[in-house]
Design an enzyme around this catalytic site. Structure first.
Site, PDB file in Angstrom:
ATOM      1  N   THR A  47      -0.771  -1.161   9.468  1.00 26.60           N
ATOM      2  CA  THR A  47      -1.236  -2.508   9.159  1.00 26.60           C
ATOM      3  C   THR A  47      -0.053  -3.492   8.358  1.00 26.60           C
ATOM      4  OG1 THR A  47      -2.912  -3.833   7.710  1.00 26.60           O
ATOM      5  CG2 THR A  47      -1.778  -1.843   6.660  1.00 26.60           C
ATOM      6  N   LYS A  99       4.224  -6.854   3.921  1.00 23.86           N
ATOM      7  CA  LYS A  99       3.931  -5.697   3.516  1.00 23.86           C
ATOM      8  C   LYS A  99       3.754  -4.822   4.625  1.00 23.86           C
ATOM      9  CE  LYS A  99       0.596  -3.323   3.423  1.00 23.86           C
ATOM     10  NZ  LYS A  99      -0.010  -2.289   4.184  1.00 23.86           N
ATOM     11  N   GLU A 138       6.122   4.644   7.380  1.00 22.26           N
ATOM     12  CA  GLU A 138       5.833   5.598   6.722  1.00 22.26           C
ATOM     13  C   GLU A 138       6.524   6.941   7.488  1.00 22.26           C
ATOM     14  OE1 GLU A 138       1.691   7.442   6.077  1.00 22.26           O
ATOM     15  OE2 GLU A 138       1.916   5.989   4.360  1.00 22.26           O
ATOM     16  N   THR A 182       1.105  -1.096  -0.034  1.00 24.47           N
ATOM     17  CA  THR A 182      -0.112  -0.150   0.033  1.00 24.47           C
ATOM     18  C   THR A 182       0.977   1.002   0.089  1.00 24.47           C
ATOM     19  OG1 THR A 182      -0.204  -0.239   2.257  1.00 24.47           O
ATOM     20  CG2 THR A 182      -1.989  -1.106   1.025  1.00 24.47           C
TER      21      THR A 182
END
Length: 298
Positions: A196, A185, A279, A159
């Protein structure tokens, strides 16, 4: 003896994989071509299966369905179908119907009962997932399955990941060698502020489902459950492990040193890469604790 090898989830014998675009993710100016958003992993024959899932009180539809199927099949699976771009979480009965539909379509493609398919989704929470798009994707992915499909599969589950994550090792034992591979991921912020993580592991060792489950739990606690990016757990977190038995190497103990070492080598690498790709992350910090009387104390 453990040696790095190529191939990720398709490095062990008995597995095929594919990843492609089925229209769940939107094209953007930065990504004008259709982003990969569906992955399929299929075994040549029924495989032993194990999984660990999120401890969040809010649980996504794919987690509910995969738990049901593992219990109903007695820990046997033929396929794992994964989509990115939509988590199919907080979507109610309609979301459960879509998750069941994903399993049914993949089961038709793999030629197995629906309860031998495990389902996983990742992406935005609270948005309906299109079963029509997933169905088309499963059909196309089935045609594209190959022993070299790891590269597209590992990209299709991403993602906000800045890079794909894959690892495979060969484990040499006195009886011969077997392989362990994996893709993962994570870990990024998605709406609404949840991190996640998904992981998919494969091995061609021959391991009974109950032994596989205990081994996975042990290794996951030491690796995937020993990392953090933002302190949030997700509705969709899961790690799934399939054992094809195609190597002919029998593992009968959940503490077998060769099995644990192989699973740990792959899982620890993937776990660190998840943190490295968090991130907004600019640093990777590892903490090494010595002298603790138990691992729990550490």
């Amino acid at each position: 003896v453990i040696r790095d090898t190529e191939g990720g989830v398709t490095a062990p014998a008995g597995f095929g994989a594919a990843g492609l675009a089925c229209g769940i993710k939107r094209r953007t100016p930065a990504q004008p071509s259709a982003p990969l958003d569906l992955a399929l992993i299929v075994t040549d024959a029924p495989a032993a299966a194990a999984a660990v899932f999120t401890t969040n009180k809010a649980v996504a539809a794919p987690v509910v369905v995969s738990r049901e199927h593992l219990s109903r099949s007695g820990g046997v699976a033929r396929a794992v179908v994964v989509n990115s771009g939509c988590a199919n979480a907080c979507t109610g009965e309609a979301g459960l119907a879509v998750a069941h539909g994903m399993a049914a379509r993949a089961a038709e493609a793999a030629g197995c009962p629906a309860d031998q398919v495990l389902v996983s989704s990742t992406g935005v929470i609270g948005v309906p997932l299109s079963l029509e798009k997933v169905t088309q994707g499963i059909a196309a992915a089935t045609r594209a399955l190959s022993r070299t499909g790891n590269d597209t599969a590992m990209r299709a589950i991403m993602t906000t990941d800045p890079f794909p994550k894959s690892k495979a090792v060969s484990v040499q034992t006195a009886a011969g060698s077997f392989a362990v591979g994996g893709i993962a991921k994570g870990s990024g912020m998605i709406e609404p502020r949840m991190a996640t993580m998904l992981g998919f592991l494969t091995t061609d060792a021959r391991v009974a489902p109950d032994v596989l489950q205990r081994a996975l739990r042990r290794v996951a606690d030491e690796t995937f459950n020993a990392i953090t990016v933002d302190g949030e757990c997700s509705t969709n977190d899961c790690v799934i492990l399939l054992a094809s038995g195609a190597s002919g190497i029998d593992i009968t103990r959940d503490d077998d040193p060769a099995l644990i070492a192989g699973l740990r080598a792959v899982s620890a690498h993937l776990a660190r890469e998840i943190v490295r790709g968090g991130e907004g992350a600019t640093k990777l910090v590892t903490v090494q604790i010595t002298g603790a009387p138990t691992s729990g104390d550490a």
